[in-house]
Design an enzyme around this catalytic site. Structure first.
Site, short mmCIF file in Angstrom:
data_model
loop_
_atom_site.label_atom_id
_atom_site.label_comp_id
_atom_site.label_asym_id
_atom_site.label_seq_id
_atom_site.Cartn_x
_atom_site.Cartn_y
_atom_site.Cartn_z
CG HIS A 134 0.09 1.77 -9.28
ND1 HIS A 134 0.01 1.35 -7.89
CD2 HIS A 134 -0.80 2.37 -9.63
CE1 HIS A 134 -1.40 2.05 -7.66
NE2 HIS A 134 -1.78 2.77 -8.63
CG LEU A 142 8.86 -17.74 -2.78
CD1 LEU A 142 8.73 -17.86 -1.38
CD2 LEU A 142 9.31 -16.44 -3.42
CG ASP A 175 -2.31 0.98 1.20
OD1 ASP A 175 -2.22 1.54 0.16
OD2 ASP A 175 -2.81 1.29 2.17
C1 FPP Z 1 -1.83 0.27 -3.27
O1 FPP Z 1 -1.49 1.45 -3.21
C2 FPP Z 1 -1.36 -0.68 -4.59
C3 FPP Z 1 -1.62 -1.35 -5.32
C4 FPP Z 1 -3.44 -1.19 -5.58
C5 FPP Z 1 -1.45 -1.78 -6.53
C6 FPP Z 1 0.10 -2.73 -6.25
C7 FPP Z 1 0.61 -3.06 -7.53
C8 FPP Z 1 1.95 -3.15 -7.95
C9 FPP Z 1 2.95 -2.84 -6.96
C10 FPP Z 1 2.33 -3.50 -9.21
C11 FPP Z 1 1.89 -4.78 -9.70
C12 FPP Z 1 2.38 -5.92 -8.92
C13 FPP Z 1 3.16 -7.11 -9.31
C14 FPP Z 1 3.02 -8.24 -8.26
C15 FPP Z 1 3.78 -7.39 -10.47
P1 FPP Z 1 -2.55 2.67 -3.54
O2 FPP Z 1 -2.65 3.00 -5.10
O3 FPP Z 1 -3.75 2.26 -2.96
O4 FPP Z 1 -1.58 3.63 -2.79
P2 FPP Z 1 -2.25 4.99 -2.07
O5 FPP Z 1 -3.18 4.35 -0.78
O6 FPP Z 1 -1.14 5.80 -1.54
O7 FPP Z 1 -3.48 5.55 -3.07
#
Ligand code: FPP
Length: 274
Positions: free
Chosen positions: A56, A150, A39
Site C-alpha cells: 500500500h 483536474l 489492485d
Molecule cells: C488493492 O490491493 C488496493 C487497496 C485495497 C488499497 C489502495 C490504496 C492505496 C494505493 C493507498 C491510498 C490511496 C490514496 C488515493 C492516497 P490489494 O491489497 O487488494 O492487493 P492484492 O489483491 O494483491 O491482495
C-alpha cells in the site's frame, strides 16, 4: 512531440517510450473521466517478502504519478478506488495503515494539488470514517474546491450498490418533503449520486489482471471502455496510463448502435460542476 497545448514540460523525457505514446494521443478525443481500480498491492509485497502494508505504501508513489500526469494531460476527472466498504473487513492493522497513508498523502500533497489547480473530492460513506480523518478530508476538499483543473475523486468507504441505495434514500427524502413527484428519469437519478455533475467514466482501468468490477461505480460505468493490465498497482506509472489512453482511442464506441458514429445527443455530456 508533446502536444504544445498541454503542460507536459519536464514530465516526459525526450526519446522515451512515454514520449512515443504521447505522440499517438489525439488530444481532441481524450477520455473526460478515467476511473481506476488499484489492485495488486498485497501481491506486490508478497513477491518481495514484505508485509501487505508495504504494498500500500508503494502504491502511494503510483497515485502521485497518475494524479500528476492526469492533471498535466488536461483530463477533467480522475477517480481512484482507494478503500471499499468491503475493505472494512480487512485486519484492523491493515485498515489503520491504509487510513494513516491516506492522511499522510493528503498532508504531504495538498500543496501540490493546489499548485496544479486540482480539486479533491471524496466519494463514499464518509460518515463511517473516524472524525479526525473526516475533518482532514473535508478541509482538503474545501481548500481545493475552487480549483478548475483536474477533479480528483478518491473513492473511500465506497460501494457501488451503497451509492445507488444512498441516492434512492435521498430521492425519497426529497420527494417526501416536496410532495407530488414527477416520474424519475436517468438524468435526475444521476444528480443524486456521489458523482453528481461529473461526466461518467469513459475509461475504466484495472490493475493486476483481475477481470472484476468489484462494486465500483456501477451506475456510472454503463458505457465505459474497460482496460485491464497485469501490472500490479505499485508498478503502475505514466507509461501504463498513456498506453491505456492510446488503446482507448482505438476502440469503436458504439453505445449499442452498429457503426462508429459520434456519441448520440441523448447520452450524458455533463459539464463538471463538483
Ligand atoms: C488493492 O490491493 C488496493 C487497496 C485495497 C488499497 C489502495 C490504496 C492505496 C494505493 C493507498 C491510498 C490511496 C490514496 C488515493 C492516497 P490489494 O491489497 O487488494 O492487493 P492484492 O489483491 O494483491 O491482495
Amino acid at each position: 512531440m508533446p502536444h504544445p497545448a498541454r503542460d507536459l514540460e519536464g514530465l516526459i523525457a525526450k526519446g522515451s517510450p512515454e514520449e512515443n505514446l504521447l505522440s499517438q494521443i489525439d488530444f481532441k478525443r481524450l477520455p473526460r473521466h478515467i476511473a481506476i481500480i488499484m489492485d495488486g498491492n498485497g501481491r506486490w509485497a508478497r513477491m518481495r517478502d514484505l508485509p501487505r502494508v508495504a504494498g500500500h505504501r508503494a502504491g502511494i508513489i503510483a497515485v502521485r504519478d497518475v494524479v500528476e500526469i492526469s492533471a498535466r494531460l488536461g483530463l477533467q476527472v480522475l477517480t481512484l478506488y482507494a478503500f471499499s466498504l468491503e475493505n472494512w473487513n480487512r485486519p484492523r492493522m491493515e485498515v489503520n495503515t491504509l487510513m494513516g497513508l491516506l492522511r499522510e498523502y493528503l498532508k504531504k500533497e495538498l500543496d501540490t494539488l493546489q499548485a496544479n489547480n486540482i480539486a479533491f473530492k471524496v466519494i463514499g460513506r464518509m460518515e463511517e470514517l473516524s472524525p479526525a480523518i473526516r475533518r482532514e478530508l473535508t478541509e482538503g476538499m474545501e481548500a481545493t474546491r475552487g480549483n478548475s483543473g483536474l477533479l480528483f475523486n478518491i473513492a473511500l468507504s465506497y460501494g457501488g450498490r451503497a451509492e445507488i441505495v444512498d441516492a434512492c434514500n435521498r430521492i425519497l427524502d426529497d420527494r417526501a418533503r416536496q410532495g407530488a413527484p414527477r416520474p424519475l428519469d436517468e438524468a435526475t437519478f444521476a444528480r443524486y449520486l456521489y458523482t453528481a455533475g461529473q461526466p461518467d467514466p469513459d475509461l475504466l482501468i484495472r490493475t493486476s489482471g483481475e477481470l472484476r468490477i468489484s462494486n465500483f461505480l456501477l451506475w456510472q460505468i454503463a458505457y465505459a471502455e474497460i482496460w485491464v493490465t497485469d501490472t500490479l498497482w505499485p508498478d503502475f506509472r505514466k507509461r501504463e496510463l498513456l498506453q491505456a489512453i492510446v488503446d482507448y482511442q482505438k476502440r469503436d464506441r458504439r453505445y449499442g448502435r452498429v457503426g462508429s458514429e459520434p456519441e448520440p445527443v441523448g447520452l450524458p455530456r455533463r459539464k463538471v460542476t463538483a
